[in-house]
Structures are given as C-alpha cells and as structure tokens.
Design a protein around this motif. Structure first.
Motif, PDB file in Angstrom:
ATOM      1  N   GLN A 160       0.855  -1.148   0.077  1.00 29.55           N
ATOM      2  CA  GLN A 160      -0.021   0.075  -0.008  1.00 29.55           C
ATOM      3  C   GLN A 160       0.824   1.185   0.082  1.00 29.55           C
ATOM      4  O   GLN A 160       0.655   2.106  -0.758  1.00 29.55           O
ATOM      5  CB  GLN A 160      -1.060   0.062   1.149  1.00 29.55           C
ATOM      6  CG  GLN A 160      -1.781   1.201   1.393  1.00 29.55           C
ATOM      7  CD  GLN A 160      -2.396   1.176   2.649  1.00 29.55           C
ATOM      8  OE1 GLN A 160      -2.017   0.572   3.595  1.00 29.55           O
ATOM      9  NE2 GLN A 160      -3.380   2.260   2.995  1.00 29.55           N
ATOM     10  N   ARG A 161       2.009   1.122   1.106  1.00 31.31           N
ATOM     11  CA  ARG A 161       2.654   2.514   1.060  1.00 31.31           C
ATOM     12  C   ARG A 161       3.483   2.650  -0.379  1.00 31.31           C
ATOM     13  O   ARG A 161       3.743   3.798  -0.917  1.00 31.31           O
ATOM     14  CB  ARG A 161       3.610   2.424   1.998  1.00 31.31           C
ATOM     15  CG  ARG A 161       3.091   2.030   3.482  1.00 31.31           C
ATOM     16  CD  ARG A 161       2.093   3.370   3.658  1.00 31.31           C
ATOM     17  NE  ARG A 161       1.523   3.204   5.078  1.00 31.31           N
ATOM     18  CZ  ARG A 161       0.438   3.756   5.436  1.00 31.31           C
ATOM     19  NH1 ARG A 161      -0.178   4.588   4.627  1.00 31.31           N
ATOM     20  NH2 ARG A 161       0.013   3.918   6.666  1.00 31.31           N
ATOM     21  N   GLN A 162       3.773   1.500  -0.948  1.00 29.23           N
ATOM     22  CA  GLN A 162       4.518   1.670  -2.302  1.00 29.23           C
ATOM     23  C   GLN A 162       3.872   2.200  -3.421  1.00 29.23           C
ATOM     24  O   GLN A 162       4.180   3.000  -4.146  1.00 29.23           O
ATOM     25  CB  GLN A 162       5.023   0.312  -2.755  1.00 29.23           C
ATOM     26  CG  GLN A 162       6.111   0.248  -3.940  1.00 29.23           C
ATOM     27  CD  GLN A 162       6.712  -0.930  -4.066  1.00 29.23           C
ATOM     28  OE1 GLN A 162       6.248  -1.942  -3.800  1.00 29.23           O
ATOM     29  NE2 GLN A 162       7.523  -0.770  -5.017  1.00 29.23           N
ATOM     30  N   LEU A 163       2.313   2.019  -3.464  1.00 25.44           N
ATOM     31  CA  LEU A 163       1.489   2.461  -4.327  1.00 25.44           C
ATOM     32  C   LEU A 163       1.420   3.744  -3.996  1.00 25.44           C
ATOM     33  O   LEU A 163       1.315   4.577  -5.024  1.00 25.44           O
ATOM     34  CB  LEU A 163       0.269   1.606  -4.390  1.00 25.44           C
ATOM     35  CG  LEU A 163       0.460  -0.015  -4.815  1.00 25.44           C
ATOM     36  CD1 LEU A 163      -0.985  -0.432  -4.687  1.00 25.44           C
ATOM     37  CD2 LEU A 163       0.673   0.200  -6.555  1.00 25.44           C
ATOM     38  N   GLU A 164       1.023   4.221  -2.713  1.00 26.99           N
ATOM     39  CA  GLU A 164       1.166   5.824  -2.468  1.00 26.99           C
ATOM     40  C   GLU A 164       2.286   6.440  -2.889  1.00 26.99           C
ATOM     41  O   GLU A 164       2.294   7.868  -3.672  1.00 26.99           O
ATOM     42  CB  GLU A 164       1.026   5.863  -1.014  1.00 26.99           C
ATOM     43  CG  GLU A 164      -0.339   5.382  -0.331  1.00 26.99           C
ATOM     44  CD  GLU A 164      -0.252   5.381   0.836  1.00 26.99           C
ATOM     45  OE1 GLU A 164       0.530   5.699   1.620  1.00 26.99           O
ATOM     46  OE2 GLU A 164      -1.667   4.980   1.278  1.00 26.99           O
ATOM     47  N   MET A 165       3.490   5.953  -2.865  1.00 28.44           N
ATOM     48  CA  MET A 165       4.675   6.591  -3.369  1.00 28.44           C
ATOM     49  C   MET A 165       4.784   6.620  -4.867  1.00 28.44           C
ATOM     50  O   MET A 165       5.162   7.973  -5.578  1.00 28.44           O
ATOM     51  CB  MET A 165       5.769   6.046  -2.846  1.00 28.44           C
ATOM     52  CG  MET A 165       6.250   6.170  -1.352  1.00 28.44           C
ATOM     53  SD  MET A 165       7.899   5.583  -0.886  1.00 28.44           S
ATOM     54  CE  MET A 165       7.402   3.792  -0.959  1.00 28.44           C
ATOM     55  N   ARG A 166       4.304   5.720  -5.499  1.00 30.35           N
ATOM     56  CA  ARG A 166       4.246   5.723  -6.906  1.00 30.35           C
ATOM     57  C   ARG A 166       3.105   6.735  -7.590  1.00 30.35           C
ATOM     58  O   ARG A 166       3.135   7.472  -8.599  1.00 30.35           O
ATOM     59  CB  ARG A 166       3.917   4.499  -7.500  1.00 30.35           C
ATOM     60  CG  ARG A 166       5.084   3.329  -7.361  1.00 30.35           C
ATOM     61  CD  ARG A 166       4.693   2.033  -8.158  1.00 30.35           C
ATOM     62  NE  ARG A 166       4.128   1.900  -9.132  1.00 30.35           N
ATOM     63  CZ  ARG A 166       3.763   1.017  -9.908  1.00 30.35           C
ATOM     64  NH1 ARG A 166       3.401  -0.146  -9.095  1.00 30.35           N
ATOM     65  NH2 ARG A 166       3.040   1.027 -11.187  1.00 30.35           N
ATOM     66  N   MET A 167       2.121   6.631  -6.808  1.00 32.02           N
ATOM     67  CA  MET A 167       0.944   7.542  -7.148  1.00 32.02           C
ATOM     68  C   MET A 167       1.419   9.170  -7.086  1.00 32.02           C
ATOM     69  O   MET A 167       1.073   9.931  -7.635  1.00 32.02           O
ATOM     70  CB  MET A 167      -0.429   7.472  -6.080  1.00 32.02           C
ATOM     71  CG  MET A 167      -0.996   6.269  -6.583  1.00 32.02           C
ATOM     72  SD  MET A 167      -2.510   5.900  -5.219  1.00 32.02           S
ATOM     73  CE  MET A 167      -3.323   7.287  -5.266  1.00 32.02           C
ATOM     74  N   ALA A 168       2.196   9.262  -5.735  1.00 32.39           N
ATOM     75  CA  ALA A 168       2.647  10.692  -5.562  1.00 32.39           C
ATOM     76  C   ALA A 168       3.578  11.113  -6.707  1.00 32.39           C
ATOM     77  O   ALA A 168       3.600  12.395  -7.273  1.00 32.39           O
ATOM     78  CB  ALA A 168       3.377  10.704  -4.138  1.00 32.39           C
ATOM     79  N   ARG A 169       4.593  10.262  -7.398  1.00 28.21           N
ATOM     80  CA  ARG A 169       5.385  10.761  -8.723  1.00 28.21           C
ATOM     81  C   ARG A 169       4.469  10.940  -9.770  1.00 28.21           C
ATOM     82  O   ARG A 169       4.862  11.760 -10.428  1.00 28.21           O
ATOM     83  CB  ARG A 169       6.552   9.507  -8.527  1.00 28.21           C
ATOM     84  CG  ARG A 169       7.574   9.452  -7.568  1.00 28.21           C
ATOM     85  CD  ARG A 169       8.657   8.691  -8.022  1.00 28.21           C
ATOM     86  NE  ARG A 169       8.008   7.042  -8.482  1.00 28.21           N
ATOM     87  CZ  ARG A 169       7.917   6.100  -7.245  1.00 28.21           C
ATOM     88  NH1 ARG A 169       8.519   6.386  -6.132  1.00 28.21           N
ATOM     89  NH2 ARG A 169       7.790   4.854  -7.806  1.00 28.21           N
ATOM     90  N   GLN A 170       3.834   9.997  -9.969  1.00 30.56           N
ATOM     91  CA  GLN A 170       2.696  10.296 -11.140  1.00 30.56           C
ATOM     92  C   GLN A 170       2.115  11.582 -10.836  1.00 30.56           C
ATOM     93  O   GLN A 170       1.685  12.331 -11.846  1.00 30.56           O
ATOM     94  CB  GLN A 170       1.823   9.196 -11.228  1.00 30.56           C
ATOM     95  CG  GLN A 170       2.233   7.744 -11.428  1.00 30.56           C
ATOM     96  CD  GLN A 170       2.505   7.569 -12.975  1.00 30.56           C
ATOM     97  OE1 GLN A 170       3.741   8.064 -13.411  1.00 30.56           O
ATOM     98  NE2 GLN A 170       2.026   6.749 -13.650  1.00 30.56           N
ATOM     99  N   ILE A 171       1.513  11.940  -9.829  1.00 33.87           N
ATOM    100  CA  ILE A 171       0.869  13.305  -9.750  1.00 33.87           C
ATOM    101  C   ILE A 171       1.762  14.281 -10.044  1.00 33.87           C
ATOM    102  O   ILE A 171       1.248  15.367 -10.752  1.00 33.87           O
ATOM    103  CB  ILE A 171      -0.051  13.229  -8.216  1.00 33.87           C
ATOM    104  CG1 ILE A 171      -0.923  12.421  -8.124  1.00 33.87           C
ATOM    105  CG2 ILE A 171      -0.519  14.623  -8.089  1.00 33.87           C
ATOM    106  CD1 ILE A 171      -1.507  12.410  -6.766  1.00 33.87           C
ATOM    107  N   ASP A 172       2.779  14.362  -9.470  1.00 33.18           N
ATOM    108  CA  ASP A 172       3.979  15.410  -9.796  1.00 33.18           C
ATOM    109  C   ASP A 172       4.214  15.379 -11.357  1.00 33.18           C
ATOM    110  O   ASP A 172       4.326  16.308 -11.570  1.00 33.18           O
ATOM    111  CB  ASP A 172       5.164  15.152  -9.103  1.00 33.18           C
ATOM    112  CG  ASP A 172       4.910  15.295  -7.665  1.00 33.18           C
ATOM    113  OD1 ASP A 172       3.912  15.983  -7.129  1.00 33.18           O
ATOM    114  OD2 ASP A 172       5.763  14.830  -6.719  1.00 33.18           O
ATOM    115  N   GLU A 173       4.309  14.310 -11.977  1.00 30.48           N
ATOM    116  CA  GLU A 173       4.786  14.138 -13.314  1.00 30.48           C
ATOM    117  C   GLU A 173       3.461  14.682 -14.031  1.00 30.48           C
ATOM    118  O   GLU A 173       3.668  15.384 -15.054  1.00 30.48           O
ATOM    119  CB  GLU A 173       5.049  12.771 -13.736  1.00 30.48           C
ATOM    120  CG  GLU A 173       5.369  12.661 -15.131  1.00 30.48           C
ATOM    121  CD  GLU A 173       5.781  11.209 -15.492  1.00 30.48           C
ATOM    122  OE1 GLU A 173       6.238  10.996 -16.372  1.00 30.48           O
ATOM    123  OE2 GLU A 173       5.838  10.287 -14.705  1.00 30.48           O
TER     124      GLU A 173
END
Length: 250
Positions: free
Chosen positions: A55-68
């Motif tokens: 779950q935490r890893q998906l949240e980190m990936r989502m944060a990067r995708q949002i920034d991108e």
C-alpha cells in the motif's frame, strides 16, 4: 493384509503418542504451544507488513505520477501559450512547432493520467487488504496475550499441584501406617535415637557407681580445694603489696 498393517501401525503410533503425552512434562508442552503460537504470530506479522508495504509503495508511485502529471500539464499549457503567441505574431511555422510540442505533452499527460487511475484502483484494493491485515494482527496479538496469561495461570496450577504432591508424600512418610521402605520414617529414627540415648544414660549410671568413679571424684575435690587455697594465698599477697607503700610513707 495391507489394511491390517496400516491399522496396526496407526494403533502403535496412537499408543506411543498417548504414552508420551502421559509422561511428558506439562510445563514443556505449554512452552512448546506458546513457541508455536509466537512463530505463527511472527509469520502473520510478516505477511501483514508485506501487504501494508505494498500500500505504501503504491502511494509513493501515485505521488510521483501526480507530480509528473502536474509537470506535463504545466508544460502543455506553456506550449499552447507560446503557440498562440507565435500565431498572433504571424509566425505560423513557430506556432505549428509549439502546437506539436503541446500535443506531445498532452499525449504524455493522458498516458500518465491513465496510469494514475490504474494506480488509484490498485491503491484502493491495497488499502482494503492492509486494513484487513492490521485487524488480523491486532486480533492475533490479543489471542497471543490471552495465551500468555493462560500459560502463567497453568504454570501456577502446576507448581501448586507439585507442592501438594510433595506435601502428601511428606505426610505419608511421617505416618506410622506407611509400609517400611528404603527410607526410614521419622518415628523409626526417633526410636533409634531414644534407644541410643537410654543406653548411654545406663552406661553412665553404672560407671558412676564404681570405685574408680568415686576415686576420681575424690581427686577432683582435692584439686578443687588446693586451687581454692592457692587462690586465697594469691589474694593475701596482693593485699600485702598494696599496704606496703603506705606503711613506708608513715
């Protein structure tokens, strides 16, 4: 024949297990059960940690995708602004070039947003699984604590039972109705001590009535008298020594 052999083997196994259970130390069996429960709890904690970690890893990936996505959106807006400005200035070639750049940014933005939606769906599932894993760990922790409390209670009962058994054995050993064995009872030891003491009193009584005993008594009385006389002489001499200086001065 094969069925008979299997049945006989299962019978022997069951009989051996029953004998082992009857002779086994319950304290050791309790520790074994607690150790197994702790091992299973640690395995559950490891599995739950992996679920929560996902779950935490998906949240980190989502944060990067949002920034991108925000970066691509800003780049696309800037390219559109530049294209409009070039077209307003009559630079059709520049305007077309900026327009192509804006479309490229927009295409990348669409791909990132699509990936972000997939990550959100996965994150929703991961959040549900992580919540279940947390509840499972909490429930199992409560069960393990209950087992530890039960272990303490059982050990206390075992120690109490062992004390009662030892007390019963001690009381049985003190009873005169207990059949004789390798270890003498307290009553038997008492009889032996009293017999030995009585014999020693008898020997002393017989010895004190003999001629030698009376002669020894007379010798002891004579020595005591001489010692008293000698002590009297010593005191008389000390008194004389104390009076002599006074007489000289006078």
């Amino acid at each position: 024949m094969a069925n008979v052999v299997r049945k006989f083997y299962r019978y022997l196994s069951a009989s051996a297990n029953r004998k082992l259970d009857d002779r086994a130390d319950p304290r050791v069996q309790i520790d074994q059960a607690i150790t197994e429960a702790q091992r299973q709890h640690q395995a559950l904690v490891g599995q739950a940690a992996a679920v929560v970690g996902n779950q935490r890893q998906l949240e980190m990936r989502m944060a990067r995708q949002i920034d991108e996505a925000e970066s691509l959106a800003a780049s696309a807006r800037q390219a559109v602004i530049l294209a409009d400005a070039a077209n307003a200035n009559g630079d059709a070639t520049g305007g077309e070039r900026y327009e192509q750049t804006a479309r490229a940014f927009a295409g990348q933005l669409v791909a990132v947003e699509s990936s972000l939606e997939e990550l959100k769906a996965l994150h929703q599932q991961a959040t549900f699984s992580a919540e279940q894993a947390r509840r499972a760990v909490e429930d199992n922790t409560a069960r393990l604590q209950g087992q530890l409390a039960e272990r303490a209670r059982l050990l206390t009962q075992i120690e109490h039972a062992a004390m009662q058994e030892q007390l019963s054995k001690a009381l049985d050993g003190m009873s005169q109705l207990t059949p004789p064995g390798d270890t003498p009872t307290l009553a038997e030891v008492r009889d032996k001590v009293e017999q030995r003491y009585a014999v020693s009193l008898g020997r002393h009584e017989l010895a004190s009535q003999g001629v030698e005993a009376r002669m020894l008594e007379i010798r002891r009385a004579t020595m005591d008298a001489k010692a008293s006389n000698r002590l009297t002489e010593i005191r008389t001499a000390l008194s004389a020594d104390k009076r002599s200086p006074d007489q000289l001065e006078s």
